[in-house]
Design a protein around this motif. Structure first.
Motif, PDB file in Angstrom:
ATOM      1  N   GLU A  79       0.823  -1.206   0.000  1.00  0.00           N
ATOM      2  CA  GLU A  79       0.000   0.000   0.000  1.00  0.00           C
ATOM      3  C   GLU A  79       0.864   1.266   0.000  1.00  0.00           C
ATOM      4  OE1 GLU A  79      -4.126   1.433   2.148  1.00  0.00           O
ATOM      5  OE2 GLU A  79      -2.902  -0.123   3.085  1.00  0.00           O
TER       6      GLU A  79
ATOM      7  N   GLU B 159       0.431   7.357  -6.264  1.00  0.00           N
ATOM      8  CA  GLU B 159      -0.559   8.438  -6.222  1.00  0.00           C
ATOM      9  C   GLU B 159       0.120   9.796  -6.041  1.00  0.00           C
ATOM     10  OE1 GLU B 159      -4.230   7.803  -3.857  1.00  0.00           O
ATOM     11  OE2 GLU B 159      -3.349   5.818  -3.474  1.00  0.00           O
TER      12      GLU B 159
ATOM     13  N   CYS C  19      -6.117   0.403  -4.557  1.00  0.00           N
ATOM     14  CA  CYS C  19      -5.466   1.697  -4.775  1.00  0.00           C
ATOM     15  C   CYS C  19      -4.352   1.600  -5.821  1.00  0.00           C
ATOM     16  CB  CYS C  19      -4.959   2.289  -3.466  1.00  0.00           C
ATOM     17  SG  CYS C  19      -3.853   1.243  -2.528  1.00  0.00           S
TER      18      CYS C  19
END
Length: 169
Positions: free
Chosen positions: A58, A65, A96
């Motif tokens: 993550e 991002e 994600c």
């Protein structure tokens, strides 16, 4: 604390748990920085979290991002794709990471690849708002948008007669 209460010593486990919790705190700070539109600050938090706990994919997706939040360029887009792919190599169902990869591909006009990652996210989380927005953006991609442009009007009868007369003279 339980282990201490029963007189079991686990210093290695305790140290590792502290590292994991510290990494999660850094990740949370990175998310906050990203929401505040501080891409570089977010990136430094995500990188620090990854150094603390390199087994958590993550954090790689968070870095992707953050890279996408930086000024766009071919290099940043490729870096984001690389980070998202690294995260997906560890956890193929990481939503994600799929979203970051889909956005990077959309920006690079890799429509089919982006759509595939959006489909994957929607299969994992059918109500994911970000995926639904990205799906809509992919439907309205620039190649499909008609701008009207400058099109020549079809010749009328008089225009055709004038053209014939010009050719003959």
């Amino acid at each position: 604390q339980y282990n201490r209460a029963i007189d079991v010593s686990t210093p290695g486990l305790e140290a590792r748990l502290v590292e994991i919790f510290e990494a999660r705190a850094l990740y949370a700070a990175g998310r906050e920085a990203l929401e505040a539109r501080d891409a570089k600050g977010a990136m430094s938090h995500f990188e620090a979290a990854f150094r603390q706990d390199p087994l958590e994919p993550e954090y790689l997706a968070g870095m992707a991002e953050a890279v996408l939040a930086m000024p766009p360029s071919d290099e940043t887009r490729e870096r984001a794709k690389e980070l998202a792919r690294q995260a997906l190599a560890v956890d193929g169902d990481l939503v994600c990471a799929h979203l970051a990869l889909a956005e990077a591909m959309r920006r690079g006009q890799e429509w089919d690849g982006a759509a595939e990652h959006v489909r994957r996210v929607l299969a994992l989380d059918p109500e994911n708002e970000e995926a639904l927005k990205l799906k809509d953006r992919l439907r309205k991609r620039p190649a499909d948008i008609r701008t009207g442009g400058f099109q020549r009007k079809p010749d009328g009868f008089l225009d055709k007669v004038r053209e014939l007369l010009r050719r003959e003279l």
